[in-house]
Design a protein around this motif. Structure first.
Motif, PDB file in Angstrom:
ATOM      1  N   TYR A  10      60.063  31.501  56.559  1.00 34.23           N
ATOM      2  CA  TYR A  10      60.003  30.420  55.568  1.00 34.23           C
ATOM      3  C   TYR A  10      58.599  30.225  54.980  1.00 34.23           C
ATOM      4  O   TYR A  10      58.364  29.287  54.226  1.00 34.23           O
ATOM      5  CB  TYR A  10      60.492  29.107  56.198  1.00 34.23           C
ATOM      6  CG  TYR A  10      61.907  29.223  56.712  1.00 34.23           C
ATOM      7  CD1 TYR A  10      62.986  29.119  55.847  1.00 34.23           C
ATOM      8  CD2 TYR A  10      62.161  29.459  58.063  1.00 34.23           C
ATOM      9  CE1 TYR A  10      64.296  29.249  56.310  1.00 34.23           C
ATOM     10  CE2 TYR A  10      63.464  29.593  58.528  1.00 34.23           C
ATOM     11  CZ  TYR A  10      64.524  29.481  57.652  1.00 34.23           C
ATOM     12  OH  TYR A  10      65.818  29.623  58.099  1.00 34.23           O
ATOM     13  N   LYS A  11      57.696  31.128  55.333  1.00 33.82           N
ATOM     14  CA  LYS A  11      56.289  31.010  54.936  1.00 33.82           C
ATOM     15  C   LYS A  11      56.104  30.824  53.430  1.00 33.82           C
ATOM     16  O   LYS A  11      55.229  30.091  52.988  1.00 33.82           O
ATOM     17  CB  LYS A  11      55.550  32.259  55.407  1.00 33.82           C
ATOM     18  CG  LYS A  11      54.071  32.215  55.225  1.00 33.82           C
ATOM     19  CD  LYS A  11      53.421  33.449  55.816  1.00 33.82           C
ATOM     20  CE  LYS A  11      51.926  33.356  55.694  1.00 33.82           C
ATOM     21  NZ  LYS A  11      51.264  34.485  56.338  1.00 33.82           N
ATOM     22  N   PHE A  12      56.958  31.484  52.635  1.00 30.62           N
ATOM     23  CA  PHE A  12      56.797  31.434  51.179  1.00 30.62           C
ATOM     24  C   PHE A  12      57.796  30.498  50.499  1.00 30.62           C
ATOM     25  O   PHE A  12      57.869  30.457  49.278  1.00 30.62           O
ATOM     26  CB  PHE A  12      56.897  32.847  50.599  1.00 30.62           C
ATOM     27  CG  PHE A  12      55.827  33.760  51.133  1.00 30.62           C
ATOM     28  CD1 PHE A  12      54.492  33.584  50.774  1.00 30.62           C
ATOM     29  CD2 PHE A  12      56.137  34.761  52.039  1.00 30.62           C
ATOM     30  CE1 PHE A  12      53.497  34.400  51.285  1.00 30.62           C
ATOM     31  CE2 PHE A  12      55.150  35.590  52.556  1.00 30.62           C
ATOM     32  CZ  PHE A  12      53.825  35.409  52.179  1.00 30.62           C
ATOM     33  N   MET A  13      58.550  29.742  51.287  1.00 31.13           N
ATOM     34  CA  MET A  13      59.507  28.792  50.717  1.00 31.13           C
ATOM     35  C   MET A  13      58.745  27.676  49.991  1.00 31.13           C
ATOM     36  O   MET A  13      57.865  27.052  50.567  1.00 31.13           O
ATOM     37  CB  MET A  13      60.370  28.191  51.841  1.00 31.13           C
ATOM     38  CG  MET A  13      61.349  27.138  51.351  1.00 31.13           C
ATOM     39  SD  MET A  13      62.344  26.457  52.705  1.00 31.13           S
ATOM     40  CE  MET A  13      61.137  25.449  53.568  1.00 31.13           C
ATOM     41  N   PRO A  14      59.078  27.420  48.713  1.00 31.30           N
ATOM     42  CA  PRO A  14      58.390  26.322  48.023  1.00 31.30           C
ATOM     43  C   PRO A  14      58.791  24.958  48.585  1.00 31.30           C
ATOM     44  O   PRO A  14      59.954  24.737  48.922  1.00 31.30           O
ATOM     45  CB  PRO A  14      58.842  26.470  46.561  1.00 31.30           C
ATOM     46  CG  PRO A  14      60.044  27.335  46.585  1.00 31.30           C
ATOM     47  CD  PRO A  14      60.020  28.120  47.854  1.00 31.30           C
ATOM     48  N   ASP A  35      66.278  27.925  50.313  1.00 30.26           N
ATOM     49  CA  ASP A  35      65.442  28.392  49.209  1.00 30.26           C
ATOM     50  C   ASP A  35      64.262  27.489  48.914  1.00 30.26           C
ATOM     51  O   ASP A  35      63.256  27.934  48.362  1.00 30.26           O
ATOM     52  CB  ASP A  35      66.301  28.529  47.941  1.00 30.26           C
ATOM     53  CG  ASP A  35      67.416  29.543  48.140  1.00 30.26           C
ATOM     54  OD1 ASP A  35      67.090  30.726  48.344  1.00 30.26           O
ATOM     55  OD2 ASP A  35      68.594  29.147  48.121  1.00 30.26           O
ATOM     56  N   MET A  36      64.391  26.202  49.289  1.00 32.70           N
ATOM     57  CA  MET A  36      63.355  25.238  48.943  1.00 32.70           C
ATOM     58  C   MET A  36      63.516  23.989  49.800  1.00 32.70           C
ATOM     59  O   MET A  36      64.613  23.699  50.270  1.00 32.70           O
ATOM     60  CB  MET A  36      63.509  24.867  47.459  1.00 32.70           C
ATOM     61  CG  MET A  36      62.511  23.872  46.959  1.00 32.70           C
ATOM     62  SD  MET A  36      62.795  23.542  45.196  1.00 32.70           S
ATOM     63  CE  MET A  36      61.588  22.263  44.983  1.00 32.70           C
ATOM     64  N   ALA A  37      62.418  23.251  49.979  1.00 32.13           N
ATOM     65  CA  ALA A  37      62.483  21.960  50.671  1.00 32.13           C
ATOM     66  C   ALA A  37      61.880  20.884  49.773  1.00 32.13           C
ATOM     67  O   ALA A  37      60.928  21.138  49.033  1.00 32.13           O
ATOM     68  CB  ALA A  37      61.742  22.006  51.997  1.00 32.13           C
ATOM     69  N   ILE A  38      62.464  19.696  49.845  1.00 31.12           N
ATOM     70  CA  ILE A  38      61.935  18.508  49.167  1.00 31.12           C
ATOM     71  C   ILE A  38      61.663  17.505  50.281  1.00 31.12           C
ATOM     72  O   ILE A  38      62.573  17.164  51.041  1.00 31.12           O
ATOM     73  CB  ILE A  38      62.941  17.949  48.143  1.00 31.12           C
ATOM     74  CG1 ILE A  38      63.199  18.989  47.047  1.00 31.12           C
ATOM     75  CG2 ILE A  38      62.420  16.627  47.557  1.00 31.12           C
ATOM     76  CD1 ILE A  38      64.298  18.620  46.077  1.00 31.12           C
ATOM     77  N   CYS A  39      60.421  17.075  50.396  1.00 27.74           N
ATOM     78  CA  CYS A  39      60.011  16.334  51.590  1.00 27.74           C
ATOM     79  C   CYS A  39      59.182  15.098  51.273  1.00 27.74           C
ATOM     80  O   CYS A  39      58.296  15.134  50.421  1.00 27.74           O
ATOM     81  CB  CYS A  39      59.198  17.297  52.450  1.00 27.74           C
ATOM     82  SG  CYS A  39      58.704  16.646  54.033  1.00 27.74           S
TER      83      CYS A  39
END
Length: 121
Positions: free
Chosen positions: A74-78, A48-52
């Motif tokens: 995953y184009k729209f994954m925040p 659902d989301m990535a923290i990078c």
């Protein structure tokens, strides 16, 4: 509602802190030590989301964001950048690549959980 969140950072201790905060809020966490390893985890599973982080070996955070945005699923994954970088130039590069938010380390775990709730309701 619980989300699946990908943490991408070359610091195992930082991944652990982030993981504890997110799991404490009910989320599922998967993790990778660099952008290339993280991309391999985006294999069709629900994330659902990535923290990078920005500064990592093999593939940095900005290149990771660009690569994620090229993947249709995953184009729209925040993506939230969590980094020691605070320069406007770096923030602009992150935004241009497709990052939705920028948080500077050190951070309060509660602040991170709030950001996740806002970016991934």
């Amino acid at each position: 509602m619980p989300k699946t969140i990908l943490i991408v950072d070359d610091s195992a201790s930082l991944r652990q802190v982030v993981k504890m905060a997110l799991q404490g809020a009910g989320h599922t966490v998967i993790e990778a030590g660099d952008g290339k390893s993280a991309l391999a985890l985006l294999d069709g599973r629900t994330v659902d989301m990535a923290i990078c982080d920005v500064n990592m070996p093999v593939m940095n955070g900005i290149d990771f964001v660009k690569a994620v945005k090229e993947k249709a699923a995953y184009k729209f994954m925040p993506i939230l950048m969590l980094t020691t970088e605070s320069s406007e130039k770096q923030k602009e590069a992150g935004k241009a690549a497709g990052a939705k938010a920028w948080m500077v380390k050190p951070f309060a775990p509660s602040q991170l959980v709030t950001a996740v709730q806002k970016l991934c309701p």
